[in-house]
Design an enzyme around this catalytic site. Structure first.
Site, short mmCIF file in Angstrom:
data_model
loop_
_atom_site.label_atom_id
_atom_site.label_comp_id
_atom_site.label_asym_id
_atom_site.label_seq_id
_atom_site.Cartn_x
_atom_site.Cartn_y
_atom_site.Cartn_z
CB CYS A 1 -0.95 0.12 1.31
SG CYS A 1 -2.03 1.22 1.14
CB CYS B 1 -0.66 2.46 3.88
SG CYS B 1 -2.11 1.82 3.40
CG ASP B 2 3.30 1.37 4.54
OD1 ASP B 2 2.45 1.76 5.53
OD2 ASP B 2 2.86 0.10 4.13
#
Length: 325
Positions: free
Chosen positions: A136, A139-140
């Site tokens: 992701c 997300c990261d």
């Protein structure tokens, strides 16, 4: 086989399931939640979560799930270990089988079984998951600002995530196994015109390198057979997700990818009294906060459904009392 009657059954945990449980229990629906094969969902294997509201310093994924579980339990949700292995929504109340040995009938069912990222299947990829390997970018990606990263994939999602990473990272290598991409022309043009994205055609990943964290990735050109090493600190896999909806395929409407179809602006499925939330029905956003939002929606939709059902059939609330026979 033992049997039991409940008012509201929640299948699956994670941000969607636990949030649904919080709202359902506060509404007096007496929810029973089965956590599934991976209690807490994908976030239990995520080290740092920096984008969930309410945690200004970030939070470890397992801690976030533990906090949500405790909050759901505080309001009275009965949280159980166990996997729902079969369902029957052809009649009413709805039926579910837990661990192939316990039958539950429920007035309302909330599905929050999530989805799982597809991986390449490399041992090094699994070993370094959460330590530089991610599925992701949204997300990261933040953790790799100003660094060099690689991303695997050739579809719209891969192109979109590569574009996102390009805003944060110094260099983005996009690894495409064939000589063409599956992404739409628009998305292809976007990644091809961004100066810090380098597309490596006919390239497959052999190994993710590093002991405690990612230090590089060894790739091979499938045409020439030549191997080389890219020095990167992040390795992103964007080859798709698979919703955990196999047991529902003959019970509720699914799209061509297996995601549960819900009515626009709601969590209602095609079966009255059955609701779906989180990544099991969201193939676009797939974020913890959006999963939590739909979990709230599912509980509110279930509450309204049960109130209407009770007004039609006053005796239905007797099912709210859990009875093990």
């Amino acid at each position: 086989m033992t049997t039991e009657k409940v008012n509201c059954l929640i299948i699956g945990s994670g941000p969607a399931g636990y949030t649904a449980a919080i709202y359902a229990s506060r509404a007096g629906l007496n929810p029973v939640l089965y956590q599934g094969a991976q209690p807490g969902g994908q976030l239990t294997i995520t080290n740092e979560v920096d984008n969930f509201p309410g945690y200004p310093d970030g939070v470890e994924g397992p801690q976030l799930m533990n906090d949500l579980e405790r909050q759901a339990a505080r309001f009275g949700t009965e949280i159980r270990y166990g996997v729902v292995t079969a369902v029957d929504f052809s009649g009413y109340p709805h039926k579910a089988i837990v661990d192939d040995q316990h039958e539950i009938t429920a007035n309302a069912v909330i599905i929050s079984t999530g989805a799982a990222a597809k991986w390449l299947g490399l041992p090094s990829e699994m070993r370094l998951n959460g330590r530089g390997v991610s599925a992701c970018a949204v997300c990261d990606g933040f953790f790799f600002r100003g660094q060099d990263v690689a991303i695997v994939g050739a579809g719209d999602t891969a192109a979109e995530e590569a574009s996102y990473l390009a805003k944060l990272c110094r260099k983005v290598y996009m690894l495409v196994r064939r000589s063409e991409m599956r992404a739409s022309k628009f998305m292809q043009n976007r990644v091809k015109t961004l100066p810090n994205i380098e597309i490596l055609w006919n390239t497959e990943t052999e190994e993710v390198l590093g002991e405690e964290e990612v230090t590089g990735v060894r790739v091979k050109n499938v045409v020439t057979g030549e191997s080389s090493v890219l020095e990167v600190s992040g390795f992103f896999v964007a080859i798709g997700h698979k919703p955990n909806t196999e047991i529902f395929k003959s019970s509720v409407a699914l799209d061509e990818s297996g995601y549960i179809i819900t009515e626009k602006g709601s969590t209602r499925t095609n079966i009255p009294g059955v609701f779906a939330c989180g990544d099991a029905q969201d193939n676009i956003y797939r974020q913890a906060v959006t999963a939590a939002g739909t979990g709230c929606m599912a509980a509110l939709d279930a509450e309204r459904f049960l109130a209407l059902k009770e007004s039609e059939h006053p005796a239905v609330d007797r099912l709210a009392e859990v009875q093990t026979l």
